[in-house]
Every structure is written in structure tokens, then in C-alpha cells.
Enzyme design. Structure first.
Site, short mmCIF file in Angstrom:
data_model
loop_
_atom_site.label_atom_id
_atom_site.label_comp_id
_atom_site.label_asym_id
_atom_site.label_seq_id
_atom_site.Cartn_x
_atom_site.Cartn_y
_atom_site.Cartn_z
N ASP A 1 -15.65 44.90 -20.25
CA ASP A 1 -14.21 44.70 -20.39
C ASP A 1 -13.60 45.92 -21.09
O ASP A 1 -14.15 46.45 -22.05
CB ASP A 1 -13.92 43.42 -21.19
CG ASP A 1 -12.50 42.95 -21.04
OD1 ASP A 1 -12.30 41.87 -20.45
OD2 ASP A 1 -11.57 43.67 -21.50
N ASN B 1 -10.62 32.07 -17.78
CA ASN B 1 -9.20 31.74 -17.96
C ASN B 1 -8.61 31.48 -16.58
O ASN B 1 -8.81 32.27 -15.65
CB ASN B 1 -8.48 32.90 -18.65
CG ASN B 1 -9.03 33.16 -20.04
OD1 ASN B 1 -9.50 32.24 -20.70
ND2 ASN B 1 -8.99 34.40 -20.48
N GLY C 1 -4.07 31.41 -19.77
CA GLY C 1 -4.19 32.75 -20.34
C GLY C 1 -4.72 33.79 -19.39
O GLY C 1 -5.10 34.88 -19.80
N GLN C 2 -4.76 33.46 -18.10
CA GLN C 2 -5.27 34.44 -17.13
C GLN C 2 -4.26 35.57 -16.94
O GLN C 2 -3.06 35.33 -16.74
CB GLN C 2 -5.54 33.75 -15.78
CG GLN C 2 -6.22 34.66 -14.78
CD GLN C 2 -6.61 33.95 -13.49
OE1 GLN C 2 -6.30 32.76 -13.30
NE2 GLN C 2 -7.28 34.67 -12.61
N HIS D 1 -12.81 35.88 -12.50
CA HIS D 1 -13.79 36.60 -13.32
C HIS D 1 -14.31 35.69 -14.42
O HIS D 1 -13.58 34.85 -14.93
CB HIS D 1 -13.19 37.88 -13.91
CG HIS D 1 -11.90 37.69 -14.64
ND1 HIS D 1 -10.69 37.56 -13.99
CD2 HIS D 1 -11.63 37.57 -15.95
CE1 HIS D 1 -9.73 37.40 -14.88
NE2 HIS D 1 -10.27 37.39 -16.09
N HIS E 1 -15.82 35.82 -18.18
CA HIS E 1 -16.06 36.62 -19.39
C HIS E 1 -17.40 36.22 -19.98
O HIS E 1 -17.71 35.02 -20.10
CB HIS E 1 -14.99 36.33 -20.45
CG HIS E 1 -13.61 36.76 -20.09
ND1 HIS E 1 -13.06 37.94 -20.56
CD2 HIS E 1 -12.65 36.17 -19.32
CE1 HIS E 1 -11.81 38.04 -20.11
NE2 HIS E 1 -11.54 36.99 -19.35
P1 5GP Z 1 -8.02 37.32 -18.24
O1 5GP Z 1 -7.05 37.15 -19.37
O2 5GP Z 1 -7.34 37.49 -16.92
O3 5GP Z 1 -9.10 36.28 -18.24
O4 5GP Z 1 -8.81 38.66 -18.58
C1 5GP Z 1 -8.66 39.85 -17.90
C2 5GP Z 1 -9.56 40.84 -18.62
O5 5GP Z 1 -9.64 42.00 -17.83
C3 5GP Z 1 -9.02 41.27 -19.99
O6 5GP Z 1 -10.00 40.97 -20.98
C4 5GP Z 1 -8.80 42.76 -19.84
O7 5GP Z 1 -9.15 43.50 -21.00
C5 5GP Z 1 -9.68 43.13 -18.66
N1 5GP Z 1 -9.17 44.23 -17.85
C6 5GP Z 1 -7.92 44.36 -17.35
N2 5GP Z 1 -7.82 45.49 -16.64
C7 5GP Z 1 -9.05 46.07 -16.68
C8 5GP Z 1 -9.57 47.29 -16.13
O8 5GP Z 1 -8.91 48.05 -15.44
N3 5GP Z 1 -10.88 47.57 -16.39
C9 5GP Z 1 -11.66 46.74 -17.14
N4 5GP Z 1 -12.93 47.12 -17.34
N5 5GP Z 1 -11.20 45.60 -17.68
C10 5GP Z 1 -9.91 45.27 -17.46
#
Ligand code: 5GP
Ligand code: ZN
Length: 107
Positions: free
Chosen positions: A30, A86, A92-93, A99, A101
Site C-alpha cells: 500500500d 472496505n 470507507g472504500q 482489494h 488489505h
Molecule cells: P480503500 O479505502 O479503498 O479500502 O483503500 C485503498 C487503498 O489503496 C488505500 O490504503 C491507499 O493508500 C491505496 N492506494 C491508493 N492508490 C494507490 C496507488 O496508486 N498505489 C498503491 N500502492 N496504493 C494505493
């Protein structure tokens, strides 16, 4: 999905710090880690979220979830780890490409 950042990562069009890749999934660190080890596992197939998953995604979801402990172990999380999915704005997505985590501290 041409405007999806995780589709671009899966296609290799945007660089990532890759942990694992096979025919169906990519895993990468991440960009804003919330723990010393924090990586994401994504399907190469664009699926917006867990809420869009149906019976046709059962094998893919099973593949992702069984990779979690394998990759966590390889990343030094042998004593345990947290997982999170999420889902939706209310969940919180932020990136609307499914994906998982995986995060934690090295033993
Ligand atoms: P969500 O809140 O959608 O579950 O999490 C999205 C995650 O993707 C966040 O933790 C954010 O830091 C990560 N993320 C967003 N854009 C990028 C990117 O371009 N590269 C990487 N490696 N992680 C990303
Ligand atoms: Zn996508």
C-alpha cells in the site's frame, strides 16, 4: 476500466511495489501503509467491490483469501495479521476495484 488505478497497476501501466503476481491476482504494498507491513491483494479482473461479487466470483475470492496467509507469512507476519475489505462509500472504500488489505507487525 480505463480510469481505474488498480486496473492500471494490474496491467503494469502504473508501477507498484509488487509482492506477488499470478494469472488472476496481483499483490503490492500500500502506498500509504497503516502498519509496518501493509499490502493489498487485487484481482486482475475489474470488480468494483465485494458488493458486486456473485457466485461467479467464488473461485476468485477463494483464491485471494487462501493467498492471504501465504503472502502474510512471506512478508514477515508469521505471528498474525489483520485483514480488511472496505466496501462502498459507507464502508470507507476509496478505490473502487476490489482489494483485500493485509497488514501487521513483523514478529
Ligand atoms: P480503500 O479505502 O479503498 O479500502 O483503500 C485503498 C487503498 O489503496 C488505500 O490504503 C491507499 O493508500 C491505496 N492506494 C491508493 N492508490 C494507490 C496507488 O496508486 N498505489 C498503491 N500502492 N496504493 C494505493
Ligand atoms: Zn479496476
Amino acid at each position: 476500466m480505463s480510469d481505474c488505478i488498480f486496473c492500471k497497476i494490474a496491467a503494469g501501466d502504473i508501477p507498484c511495489n509488487k509482492v506477488y503476481e499470478d494469472e488472476h491476482v496481483v499483490a503490492f504494498h500500500d502506498i500509504r501503509p497503516i502498519a509496518p507491513v501493509h499490502f493489498l491483494i487485487i484481482p486482475k479482473l475489474h470488480v468494483a467491490s465485494l458488493a458486486e461479487c456473485g457466485p461467479e466470483h467464488t473461485a476468485l475470492l477463494g483464491h485471494i483469501m487462501t493467498l492471504v496467509p501465504k503472502l502474510a507469512h512471506e512478508q514477515g507476519l508469521a505471528h498474525g495479521f489483520k485483514t480488511g475489505i472496505n466496501t462502498g462509500r459507507g464502508g470507507g472504500q476509496e478505490v473502487f476495484h476490489l482489494h483485500v488489505h493485509v497488514f501487521g507487525h513483523k514478529a
